[in-house]
Design an enzyme around this catalytic site. Sequence first.
Site, short mmCIF file in Angstrom:
data_model
loop_
_atom_site.label_atom_id
_atom_site.label_comp_id
_atom_site.label_asym_id
_atom_site.label_seq_id
_atom_site.Cartn_x
_atom_site.Cartn_y
_atom_site.Cartn_z
N GLY A 13 89.50 24.93 38.47
CA GLY A 13 90.67 25.77 38.78
C GLY A 13 90.94 26.95 37.87
N GLU A 18 94.35 26.14 31.33
CA GLU A 18 94.48 25.35 32.55
C GLU A 18 95.08 26.22 33.65
OE1 GLU A 18 93.56 23.27 34.53
OE2 GLU A 18 94.40 21.30 34.06
N ASP A 19 94.78 25.90 34.90
CA ASP A 19 95.35 26.67 36.00
C ASP A 19 96.81 26.29 36.25
OD1 ASP A 19 94.65 24.14 36.93
OD2 ASP A 19 93.76 24.83 38.81
N ASP A 24 101.05 20.16 36.61
CA ASP A 24 101.90 19.62 37.67
C ASP A 24 102.64 18.40 37.11
OD1 ASP A 24 102.97 18.95 40.16
OD2 ASP A 24 101.09 18.23 40.99
N LYS A 33 104.79 23.47 37.05
CA LYS A 33 105.86 22.98 37.93
C LYS A 33 106.74 22.06 37.10
CE LYS A 33 103.06 22.92 42.17
NZ LYS A 33 102.24 22.05 43.05
N PHE A 51 103.05 23.46 46.88
CA PHE A 51 101.61 23.64 46.72
C PHE A 51 101.23 25.12 46.78
CE2 PHE A 51 97.14 23.42 48.03
CZ PHE A 51 96.67 22.52 47.07
N VAL A 52 100.39 25.54 45.84
CA VAL A 52 99.93 26.94 45.80
C VAL A 52 98.40 26.99 45.78
CG1 VAL A 52 101.98 27.94 44.69
CG2 VAL A 52 100.18 26.95 43.27
N ASP A 99 92.57 25.90 44.54
CA ASP A 99 92.01 25.63 45.87
C ASP A 99 92.88 24.72 46.73
OD1 ASP A 99 91.49 23.26 44.29
OD2 ASP A 99 90.21 22.62 45.94
#
Length: 177
Positions: free
Chosen positions: A47, A101-102, A105, A133, A154-155, A161
């Site tokens: 990611g 990190e992307d 969560d 988030k 969700f993105v 992805d």
Amino acid sequence: MMIRILDKHFVPYIGEEELATRINELATQINIDFKDKNPLFIGILNGSFIFASDLYKQITIPSTISFIKLASYKGTTSSGTVITAIGLEENIHDRNVIIIEDIVDTGNTMFHFLESLSAFNPSSVAICTLLQKPEALLKPLEVQYVGFKIPNKFVVGYGLDYDGYGRNSKMIFQIKE
Ligand code: 5GP
């Protein structure tokens, strides 16, 4: 403009220019905070590969970068399972590590990765995530560099992805509910 990936629809959320501006700010801060600290950036695949690339191009201080692979994420909720780090052969001992990190969560992935990293005795560990988030966070995590705090939706895009697709989008899209 709405896009469709597999069975889901997404709407534009964070544009190219906004991403570039914020990433430049993050890099500027890191260049200041880690001056003379010779940091080791560790990008978490898959990611973060686009974010890591754009961020690292703005880093002007002496530093090195390496990439590892951790857990896979399936569907639209976090699996919670974390696979062990693959490719962590870099010399981490006495280095100032910056994890790229992307998205953070629940924080499970990062929490477990921090545990395994500490076995290598780094001097320090900081986290730099493009997205977080905050409402979803389940672990006591201190995240030093956050690009954007986003709601619990969700993105995709810019490396993130949906079941493997959408990573090549230049901007970030949010799921349409
Ligand atoms: P955590 O362990 O913090 O719950 O989840 C971290 C991982 O879940 C991220 O590295 C990412 O792969 C995935 N993830 C969490 N939220 C999203 C999201 O909104 N979109 C995408 N594409 N992946 C997400």
